[in-house]
Motif scaffolding. Structure first.
Motif, PDB file in Angstrom:
ATOM      1  N   LEU A  46       0.844  -1.204   0.000  1.00 32.48           N
ATOM      2  CA  LEU A  46       0.000   0.000   0.000  1.00 32.48           C
ATOM      3  C   LEU A  46       0.874   1.247   0.000  1.00 32.48           C
ATOM      4  O   LEU A  46       0.534   2.260  -0.612  1.00 32.48           O
ATOM      5  CB  LEU A  46      -0.931   0.015   1.218  1.00 32.48           C
ATOM      6  N   ASP A  47       2.012   1.139   0.686  1.00 36.63           N
ATOM      7  CA  ASP A  47       2.952   2.249   0.711  1.00 36.63           C
ATOM      8  C   ASP A  47       3.590   2.427  -0.669  1.00 36.63           C
ATOM      9  O   ASP A  47       3.626   3.527  -1.228  1.00 36.63           O
ATOM     10  CB  ASP A  47       4.025   1.953   1.776  1.00 36.63           C
ATOM     11  N   LEU A  48       4.062   1.327  -1.252  1.00 34.23           N
ATOM     12  CA  LEU A  48       4.746   1.383  -2.557  1.00 34.23           C
ATOM     13  C   LEU A  48       3.819   1.852  -3.675  1.00 34.23           C
ATOM     14  O   LEU A  48       4.258   2.479  -4.634  1.00 34.23           O
ATOM     15  CB  LEU A  48       5.312  -0.004  -2.904  1.00 34.23           C
ATOM     16  N   ALA A  49       2.529   1.542  -3.551  1.00 34.65           N
ATOM     17  CA  ALA A  49       1.573   1.910  -4.618  1.00 34.65           C
ATOM     18  C   ALA A  49       0.971   3.297  -4.391  1.00 34.65           C
ATOM     19  O   ALA A  49       0.111   3.728  -5.165  1.00 34.65           O
ATOM     20  CB  ALA A  49       0.476   0.857  -4.712  1.00 34.65           C
ATOM     21  N   GLY A  50       1.414   3.980  -3.338  1.00 38.00           N
ATOM     22  CA  GLY A  50       0.948   5.353  -3.125  1.00 38.00           C
ATOM     23  C   GLY A  50      -0.333   5.474  -2.321  1.00 38.00           C
ATOM     24  O   GLY A  50      -0.797   6.583  -2.052  1.00 38.00           O
TER      25      GLY A  50
END
Lengths: 135, 110
Positions: free
Chosen positions: B88-92
């Protein structure tokens, strides 16, 4: 090395996920790492169906997993269109929400979740993706 | 994948059981769009029983947030499993969508 061939259709993504999850669990990865492996493989296969084959039902996906004490190596093969991984831009989140390009994060996720991501594009023998995750 | 919706005074709670990938994400997209087209703009998405979400599913969340914000509302997430936080962090998603730990706090934020 356990190997399975799946039809290039989105409904088989869950089966592909189960296949690699089982092997990652048996290899001794923790739950965060198992999830990361499953997600990287899902992103790779969804990209193959959407971009490589240009849609569902146009070709197969071959998936092999090899686990050692050091980690897991996953080889994914397809016979779709090749692409230039280096030319795929990384997503930019430093923008207002309305300007955000939400799609195209798959390759970025794969590169961040796995330790090594290498593509080999053959002329007649299809395309090979080799991803490794170490413990 | 099963989708259920519960209406509260100031928002709607959408709950999914199962896996959200390229095969199932269009159904979630449709469920969110039906709420928004019906005049709703406050949505809480309960991920307690989501066992997997790919970038295609995360894209649905971001596009839903765009649509809610356009109508002065928002999408909020609750019960996100620890093993999917990194993606979720990596996908913004963590950058653009509030994540709450329980339904009371999320519903109370509207």
């Amino acid at each position: 090395m356990p190997t399975r061939t799946f039809p290039g259709q989105y409904q088989y993504l869950a089966e592909i996920g189960d296949f690699v999850t089982q092997i990652a669990k048996e290899a001794g990865f923790d739950s965060d790492q198992v999830y990361a492996v499953q997600l990287a493989v899902d992103e790779a296969c969804a990209n193959i169906i959407e971009h490589g084959y240009g849609g569902e039902g146009r070709g197969d996906i071959l998936c092999s997993c090899d686990s050692t004490d050091e980690g897991i190596t996953i080889v994914i093969k397809d016979w779709g269109q090749r692409f230039a991984p280096d030319e795929v831009p990384e997503p930019d989140y430093d923008v207002p929400l309305e300007k955000l390009q939400s799609r195209g994060a798959g390759l970025f996720l794969m590169s961040k979740l796995m330790d090594d991501v290498d593509f080999e594009f053959g002329d007649s023998d299809g395309n090979t993706l080799i991803m490794t995750k170490r413990k | 994948m099963e989708i259920s919706t519960t209406s509260y005074n100031r928002c709607d709670l959408v709950k999914v059981v199962g896996r959200i990938d390229s095969n199932t994400a269009p159904d979630l997209d449709k469920a969110f769009n039906e709420l928004i087209d019906g005049g709703k703009s406050g949505i809480v998405f309960d991920m307690a029983e989501v066992d997997f979400i790919s970038s295609r599913g995360l894209w649905v969340l971001l596009e839903t947030q765009k649509a809610c914000k356009k109508k002065k509302g928002k999408l909020a997430l609750i019960n996100v499993a620890e093993d999917m936080m990194e993606s979720l962090d990596l996908a913004g998603v963590k950058h653009f969508i509030e994540i709450y730990t329980d339904v009371t706090a999320a519903v109370g934020s509207f």
